[in-house]
Structure formats: structure tokens, C-alpha cells
Motif scaffolding. Structure first.
Motif, PDB file in Angstrom:
ATOM      1  N   ARG A  38     -19.940  39.253 -31.836  1.00  0.00           N
ATOM      2  CA  ARG A  38     -18.602  39.763 -31.515  1.00  0.00           C
ATOM      3  C   ARG A  38     -17.667  38.627 -31.103  1.00  0.00           C
ATOM      4  NH1 ARG A  38     -21.079  42.172 -26.383  1.00  0.00           N
ATOM      5  NH2 ARG A  38     -20.440  40.684 -24.815  1.00  0.00           N
ATOM      6  N   GLU A  40     -14.756  37.010 -29.054  1.00  0.00           N
ATOM      7  CA  GLU A  40     -14.179  37.225 -27.722  1.00  0.00           C
ATOM      8  C   GLU A  40     -12.994  36.286 -27.529  1.00  0.00           C
ATOM      9  OE1 GLU A  40     -18.247  38.668 -25.385  1.00  0.00           O
ATOM     10  OE2 GLU A  40     -17.107  36.973 -24.608  1.00  0.00           O
ATOM     11  N   ARG A 125     -10.984  41.144 -37.817  1.00  0.00           N
ATOM     12  CA  ARG A 125      -9.939  41.085 -36.779  1.00  0.00           C
ATOM     13  C   ARG A 125      -8.669  41.748 -37.301  1.00  0.00           C
ATOM     14  NH1 ARG A 125     -10.085  36.549 -32.600  1.00  0.00           N
ATOM     15  NH2 ARG A 125     -12.150  35.623 -32.746  1.00  0.00           N
ATOM     16  N   TYR A 161     -12.853  47.038 -29.528  1.00  0.00           N
ATOM     17  CA  TYR A 161     -13.949  46.799 -30.469  1.00  0.00           C
ATOM     18  C   TYR A 161     -14.352  48.122 -31.126  1.00  0.00           C
ATOM     19  CZ  TYR A 161     -14.322  42.256 -28.230  1.00  0.00           C
ATOM     20  OH  TYR A 161     -14.046  41.000 -27.759  1.00  0.00           O
ATOM     21  N   LEU A 164     -19.254  48.628 -32.150  1.00  0.00           N
ATOM     22  CA  LEU A 164     -20.191  47.764 -31.442  1.00  0.00           C
ATOM     23  C   LEU A 164     -20.754  48.506 -30.245  1.00  0.00           C
ATOM     24  CD1 LEU A 164     -18.524  44.228 -31.274  1.00  0.00           C
ATOM     25  CD2 LEU A 164     -20.277  45.034 -32.815  1.00  0.00           C
ATOM     26  N   LEU A 166     -21.686  46.769 -27.712  1.00  0.00           N
ATOM     27  CA  LEU A 166     -21.343  45.834 -26.641  1.00  0.00           C
ATOM     28  C   LEU A 166     -22.543  45.559 -25.755  1.00  0.00           C
ATOM     29  CD1 LEU A 166     -17.682  46.882 -25.827  1.00  0.00           C
ATOM     30  CD2 LEU A 166     -18.515  45.193 -27.420  1.00  0.00           C
TER      31      LEU A 166
END
Ligand code: SF4
Ligand code: SF4
Length: 168
Positions: A38, A40, A125, A161, A164, A166
Motif C-alpha cells: 500500500r 502511504e 492512485r 484505501y 485493502l 490494512l
């Protein structure tokens, strides 16, 4: 890492520092493994502790929501870095001021996407205007299950997001 490289080049990010990163998390033991990749970056938080902990007003939030640093006002005290739960800032060794993602503000003023978005080879993105209900990002927010990083910190991130878990 195309986004990471594009960001460094576009924004003259100092050596050994990054405004964005791609985090790789692996959980479990073979053969039961889970992996997450992912990107960040600064979450441009609505309730940004970096802003309200800055003693000089150098960290501020623009009307459009982008969190910025005025390097002329910054004294390099690092209070913003200590307050940020996302490790999204660093001190620029060239001038002693706090440095972070600006969401490509010099590009979006000309209607372009940030360099990390333009360069992402898989379209992972997506950048846009949450104040426009017809924008792709507003529709995604309305229709898809989205998550934010460390919501319990209460900073109200504006980086979301999709898809995901996470992992931590
Ligand atoms: S992620 Fe950190 S630096 Fe960015 S707005 Fe939130 S608290 Fe501030
Ligand atoms: S390092 Fe700069 S931007 Fe961060 S809190 Fe101190 S004066 Fe504000």
C-alpha cells in the motif's frame, strides 16, 4: 515504486528522504500467508495535529484541504513530526524546515494530476475533488467500501484505501 520515483523527481525531495512510500506487509506463515502493498503519504487530515501543534503557524491547512508547510515560518522544532501519527514528515537537511507531501499543488493548479497519480502504471492512485459530488473520487467514496489508516487517531484522513485489509 514508480510513484515514489516520480514524486522524488517532481518535488526535488532531498536524498535519503521520501514524501511517499510503498509499504509491504506480510502476515502469517507459509503456506498461509497474506501480503499487502500500500502506498502511504501525508493523509492531509481534516483534523490535523501537525497544524494545531505547530507553534509558529508554519504548518497550515489551505481552504481546499491541502496541508502545507511555510518554510519561511518553520523553526525546525519537529513538534509537527511528533504529533503526526503517520510518520509523514521529515526535516529537509538543506534548509532545516519540515517537509512533506503537497499533493502536487503546483501541478493541480494547472489541472494536472499529482506526479504519483500520473506515473502509477496500474491506476492504483486516484486524485480528485471531494467537494464535487460528481467527481470520480466522490463516487468511489459513495459506492465502495473504503478505509483510512489509523482511524482511531481521530485525525480524519482524506486519503482513502479501497479493497485493502490494512494489515499492521
Ligand atoms: S498525515 Fe501527518 S503530516 Fe499529514 S496532515 Fe495528517 S498529521 Fe499532518
Ligand atoms: S518543525 Fe516547523 S512546521 Fe513543524 S511544528 Fe516546528 S515550526 Fe511548525
Amino acid at each position: 515504486m514508480a510513484c515514489v520515483v516520480a514524486c522524488k523527481r517532481e518535488n526535488d525531495v532531498p536524498e535519503e528522504h521520501y514524501r511517499t512510500r510503498v509499504v509491504e506487509i506480510v502476515e502469517g506463515k507459509f503456506p498461509k500467508l497474506r501480503m499487502e502493498l500500500r502506498p502511504e503519504l501525508c493523509n492531509h487530515c481534516e483534523n490535523a495535529p501537525c497544524v494545531y501543534n505547530c507553534p509558529t503557524g508554519a504548518s497550515y491547512k489551505r481552504k481546499d484541504g491541502i496541508v502545507m508547510v511555510d518554510k519561511k515560518k518553520c523553526v525546525g522544532c519537529k513538534a509537527c513530526m511528533a504529533a503526526c501519527p503517520y510518520d509523514a514528515r521529515f526535516i529537509d537537511p538543506r534548509n532545516g524546515a519540515a517537509h512533506k507531501c503537497t499533493l502536487g499543488e503546483h501541478r493541480i493548479i494547472d489541472g494536472k494530476d499529482p506526479a504519483c497519480v500520473t506515473t502509477c502504471i496500474s491506476g492504483a492512485r486516484i486524485f480528485g475533488d471531494f467537494n464535487d459530488p460528481q467527481s470520480p473520487v466522490s463516487r468511489i467514496l459513495a459506492e465502495r467500501h473504503v478505509r483510512t489508516l489509523i482511524p482511531e487517531a481521530g485525525t480524519k484522513p482524506t486519503i482513502y484505501y479501497i479493497g485493502l485489509e490494512l494489515l499492521t
